[in-house]
Design a protein around this motif. Structure first.
Motif, PDB file in Angstrom:
ATOM      1  N   ARG A  33     109.607  55.803  -3.161  1.00 43.78           N
ATOM      2  CA  ARG A  33     109.270  56.471  -1.916  1.00 43.78           C
ATOM      3  C   ARG A  33     108.171  55.587  -1.299  1.00 43.78           C
ATOM      4  O   ARG A  33     107.319  55.373  -1.901  1.00 43.78           O
ATOM      5  N   MET A  34     108.343  55.315  -0.275  1.00 39.95           N
ATOM      6  CA  MET A  34     107.369  54.552   0.558  1.00 39.95           C
ATOM      7  C   MET A  34     107.116  55.246   2.110  1.00 39.95           C
ATOM      8  O   MET A  34     107.955  55.806   2.322  1.00 39.95           O
ATOM      9  N   GLY A  35     106.036  55.160   2.364  1.00 42.45           N
ATOM     10  CA  GLY A  35     105.669  55.771   3.690  1.00 42.45           C
ATOM     11  C   GLY A  35     104.441  55.785   4.316  1.00 42.45           C
ATOM     12  O   GLY A  35     103.613  54.659   3.839  1.00 42.45           O
ATOM     13  N   TRP A  36     104.143  56.325   5.460  1.00 39.78           N
ATOM     14  CA  TRP A  36     102.778  56.438   6.207  1.00 39.78           C
ATOM     15  C   TRP A  36     102.342  57.649   6.402  1.00 39.78           C
ATOM     16  O   TRP A  36     103.014  58.421   6.601  1.00 39.78           O
ATOM     17  N   ASP A  54     117.296  54.863  -0.987  1.00 38.17           N
ATOM     18  CA  ASP A  54     118.793  55.014  -0.212  1.00 38.17           C
ATOM     19  C   ASP A  54     118.525  55.071   1.407  1.00 38.17           C
ATOM     20  O   ASP A  54     119.558  55.218   2.013  1.00 38.17           O
ATOM     21  N   GLY A  55     117.319  54.854   1.851  1.00 40.08           N
ATOM     22  CA  GLY A  55     117.198  54.701   3.201  1.00 40.08           C
ATOM     23  C   GLY A  55     117.076  56.059   4.030  1.00 40.08           C
ATOM     24  O   GLY A  55     116.808  56.320   5.167  1.00 40.08           O
ATOM     25  N   SER A  70     110.968  51.777   8.436  1.00 41.95           N
ATOM     26  CA  SER A  70     112.071  50.924   7.935  1.00 41.95           C
ATOM     27  C   SER A  70     111.738  50.270   6.667  1.00 41.95           C
ATOM     28  O   SER A  70     110.306  50.081   6.338  1.00 41.95           O
ATOM     29  N   ARG A  71     112.458  49.734   5.788  1.00 35.88           N
ATOM     30  CA  ARG A  71     112.028  49.275   4.680  1.00 35.88           C
ATOM     31  C   ARG A  71     112.988  47.976   4.065  1.00 35.88           C
ATOM     32  O   ARG A  71     114.206  48.082   4.477  1.00 35.88           O
ATOM     33  N   ASP A  72     112.352  47.082   3.353  1.00 42.75           N
ATOM     34  CA  ASP A  72     113.125  46.104   2.801  1.00 42.75           C
ATOM     35  C   ASP A  72     112.647  46.285   1.179  1.00 42.75           C
ATOM     36  O   ASP A  72     111.781  45.910   0.572  1.00 42.75           O
ATOM     37  N   ASN A  73     113.714  46.692   0.316  1.00 49.91           N
ATOM     38  CA  ASN A  73     113.727  47.141  -0.761  1.00 49.91           C
ATOM     39  C   ASN A  73     113.503  45.941  -1.734  1.00 49.91           C
ATOM     40  O   ASN A  73     112.726  45.716  -2.681  1.00 49.91           O
TER      41      ASN A  73
END
Length: 118
Positions: A33-36, A54-55, A70-73
């Motif tokens: 998990r990534m986040g702010w 998984d978005g 948004s994320r770039d795995n």
């Protein structure tokens, strides 16, 4: 060890937009998990938005559709597009990530200041 480096903070007028970016580097096996998160001096750090592999996303209640994570795995990066900013959004914004290699470890960036003027 994983390092998180944020960029994109700054000063903007109310109603304006900013885009925060965060890049993970180091010995990376799997970032889940990534986040702010954000923090105002004297207050607790609060969730802004998170995104898992998984978005699937999750947002703080105050976001109300104004922000998009948004994320770039493949690149281990995460971004936060913030629109219609309010003075109350002024805070230090921190990038956060959970990294898994035999155990789950969390990492924080150094923080980037976002200031919204009226």
């Amino acid at each position: 060890q994983v390092q998180l480096v944020e960029s994109g903070g700054g000063l903007v007028q109310a109603g304006g937009s900013l885009r925060l970016s965060c890049a993970a580097s180091g010995t990376i096996f799997r970032i889940t998990r990534m986040g702010w998160y954000r923090q105002v001096s004297g207050k607790q750090r609060e969730l802004v938005a998170t995104i898992i592999n998984d978005g699937t996303t999750n947002y703080g209640e105050f976001v109300k559709g104004r922000f998009t994570i948004s994320r770039d795995n493949a690149k281990n990066t995460v971004a936060l597009q913030m629109n219609n900013l309010e003075v109350e959004d002024t805070a230090v914004y921190y990038c956060h990530a959970y990294h898994y290699r035999m155990a789950l470890t969390e990492y924080w960036g150094q923080g980037t200041q976002v200031t919204v003027s009226s």
